[in-house]
Design a protein around this motif. Sequence first.
Motif, PDB file in Angstrom:
ATOM      1  N   LYS A  54      -1.133  -6.627  -9.376  1.00 54.65           N
ATOM      2  CA  LYS A  54      -0.403  -7.780  -9.893  1.00 54.65           C
ATOM      3  C   LYS A  54      -1.266  -8.559 -10.874  1.00 54.65           C
ATOM      4  N   GLY A  55      -0.649  -8.889 -12.019  1.00 56.48           N
ATOM      5  CA  GLY A  55      -1.354  -9.643 -13.042  1.00 56.48           C
ATOM      6  C   GLY A  55      -2.153  -8.786 -13.985  1.00 56.48           C
ATOM      7  N   GLN A  56      -2.150  -7.462 -13.790  1.00 60.27           N
ATOM      8  CA  GLN A  56      -2.889  -6.560 -14.653  1.00 60.27           C
ATOM      9  C   GLN A  56      -1.982  -5.401 -15.053  1.00 60.27           C
ATOM     10  N   ASN A  57      -2.230  -4.881 -16.217  1.00 61.30           N
ATOM     11  CA  ASN A  57      -1.449  -3.744 -16.711  1.00 61.30           C
ATOM     12  C   ASN A  57      -2.105  -2.442 -16.252  1.00 61.30           C
ATOM     13  N   ARG A  58      -2.146  -2.292 -14.940  1.00 56.69           N
ATOM     14  CA  ARG A  58      -2.838  -1.134 -14.370  1.00 56.69           C
ATOM     15  C   ARG A  58      -2.154  -0.757 -13.063  1.00 56.69           C
ATOM     16  N   GLY A  59      -1.952   0.535 -12.861  1.00 54.27           N
ATOM     17  CA  GLY A  59      -1.285   0.994 -11.652  1.00 54.27           C
ATOM     18  C   GLY A  59      -1.184   2.499 -11.611  1.00 54.27           C
ATOM     19  N   THR A  60      -0.402   2.983 -10.652  1.00 54.16           N
ATOM     20  CA  THR A  60      -0.226   4.423 -10.482  1.00 54.16           C
ATOM     21  C   THR A  60       1.109   4.664  -9.793  1.00 54.16           C
ATOM     22  N   LEU A  61       1.447   5.933  -9.574  1.00 56.67           N
ATOM     23  CA  LEU A  61       2.665   6.338  -8.888  1.00 56.67           C
ATOM     24  C   LEU A  61       2.307   7.243  -7.723  1.00 56.67           C
ATOM     25  N   THR A  62       3.117   7.195  -6.693  1.00 55.03           N
ATOM     26  CA  THR A  62       2.910   8.107  -5.571  1.00 55.03           C
ATOM     27  C   THR A  62       3.390   9.497  -5.954  1.00 55.03           C
ATOM     28  N   ASN A  63       2.770  10.511  -5.355  1.00 60.05           N
ATOM     29  CA  ASN A  63       3.160  11.889  -5.658  1.00 60.05           C
ATOM     30  C   ASN A  63       4.387  12.280  -4.845  1.00 60.05           C
ATOM     31  N   SER A  64       4.693  13.571  -4.836  1.00 60.68           N
ATOM     32  CA  SER A  64       5.897  14.039  -4.141  1.00 60.68           C
ATOM     33  C   SER A  64       5.823  13.819  -2.635  1.00 60.68           C
ATOM     34  N   GLU A  65       4.641  13.638  -2.084  1.00 62.35           N
ATOM     35  CA  GLU A  65       4.488  13.387  -0.649  1.00 62.35           C
ATOM     36  C   GLU A  65       4.351  11.909  -0.322  1.00 62.35           C
ATOM     37  N   GLY A  66       4.366  11.049  -1.347  1.00 60.05           N
ATOM     38  CA  GLY A  66       4.211   9.616  -1.122  1.00 60.05           C
ATOM     39  C   GLY A  66       2.773   9.147  -1.092  1.00 60.05           C
ATOM     40  N   VAL A  67       1.816  10.001  -1.442  1.00 63.22           N
ATOM     41  CA  VAL A  67       0.390   9.661  -1.390  1.00 63.22           C
ATOM     42  C   VAL A  67      -0.038   9.062  -2.730  1.00 63.22           C
ATOM     43  N   PHE A  68      -0.944   8.087  -2.695  1.00 64.62           N
ATOM     44  CA  PHE A  68      -1.440   7.449  -3.911  1.00 64.62           C
ATOM     45  C   PHE A  68      -2.917   7.150  -3.756  1.00 64.62           C
ATOM     46  N   SER A  69      -3.570   6.867  -4.872  1.00 70.07           N
ATOM     47  CA  SER A  69      -4.984   6.479  -4.891  1.00 70.07           C
ATOM     48  C   SER A  69      -5.239   5.706  -6.174  1.00 70.07           C
ATOM     49  N   ILE A  70      -5.939   4.558  -6.049  1.00 73.17           N
ATOM     50  CA  ILE A  70      -6.201   3.711  -7.206  1.00 73.17           C
ATOM     51  C   ILE A  70      -7.436   2.862  -6.928  1.00 73.17           C
ATOM     52  N   ALA A  71      -8.200   2.560  -7.975  1.00 77.27           N
ATOM     53  CA  ALA A  71      -9.379   1.701  -7.858  1.00 77.27           C
ATOM     54  C   ALA A  71      -8.967   0.252  -8.062  1.00 77.27           C
ATOM     55  N   VAL A  72      -9.313  -0.623  -7.112  1.00 84.38           N
ATOM     56  CA  VAL A  72      -8.955  -2.040  -7.166  1.00 84.38           C
ATOM     57  C   VAL A  72     -10.189  -2.875  -6.831  1.00 84.38           C
ATOM     58  N   LEU A  73     -10.017  -4.184  -6.887  1.00 87.77           N
ATOM     59  CA  LEU A  73     -11.066  -5.116  -6.507  1.00 87.77           C
ATOM     60  C   LEU A  73     -10.672  -5.837  -5.217  1.00 87.77           C
ATOM     61  N   LYS A  74     -11.663  -6.235  -4.478  1.00 89.52           N
ATOM     62  CA  LYS A  74     -11.395  -6.991  -3.257  1.00 89.52           C
ATOM     63  C   LYS A  74     -10.699  -8.303  -3.614  1.00 89.52           C
ATOM     64  N   GLY A  75      -9.620  -8.580  -2.908  1.00 96.15           N
ATOM     65  CA  GLY A  75      -8.838  -9.772  -3.184  1.00 96.15           C
ATOM     66  C   GLY A  75      -7.664  -9.536  -4.125  1.00 96.15           C
TER      67      GLY A  75
END
Length: 212
Positions: A54-75
């Motif tokens: 939220k508040g950033q133009n950064r994200g990802t999508l879950t795959n066909s199994e619903g799994v995701f992975s993304i680098a974020v910051l604490k908070g």
Amino acid sequence: MKKYLQYFLVTAFLIPVAAKAQFETIRDSVVQLYGIVMTSDSLVGIPAVSVMVKGQNRGTLTNSEGVFSIAVLKGDQIEFSHVSYKSKLVTIPRNIEGNQYSMVQLMVNDTVYLPATIIRPRPTPEQFARDFVNTKVPDDDIEIARKNTDIATRKVLLKTMPGDGGEATRIQFNKVANQARYQGQTPPMNIFNPAAWADFIQSWKRGDYKKQ
């Protein structure tokens, strides 16, 4: 001069220390977030869920199994959204130990009930009867075949449709064969051929020589 030199040495020493401390702080706050997004009622993985910071133009999508992975910051606040489910907003804890954080996010179906709508083709029965009678129904395959095999249609097609490659080749071969047959002599004239006269009379009766 000696005082300025002392200030320069102290500054040159403190800047790398401060930069290193800031880098260590940023590196410690980076978290690799991974997990799975599932339905709350049947625990089935949901594909194509948008996982945005939220508040950033950064994200990802879950795959066909619903799994995701993304680098974020604490908070950071992570928003899960899908066209068929209610959106979820999750905050990454600041007191995470280490740089990895896993989660299982459940989403609820977003059901929208629309008011009943009655669709009528015409406002009155009289208008419907009028339009029904005047509507042109397209021909089916049998009617199309009947029109294409009509005698008049076949005559028009016979006179207007150009010959294909096989027909042109056959005419050329017949011409070459006739030339070879009467090589060295005068070809016979069909004006004295009774069979040719019979064909001419039949063609005349059929109207083959009439102007179209």
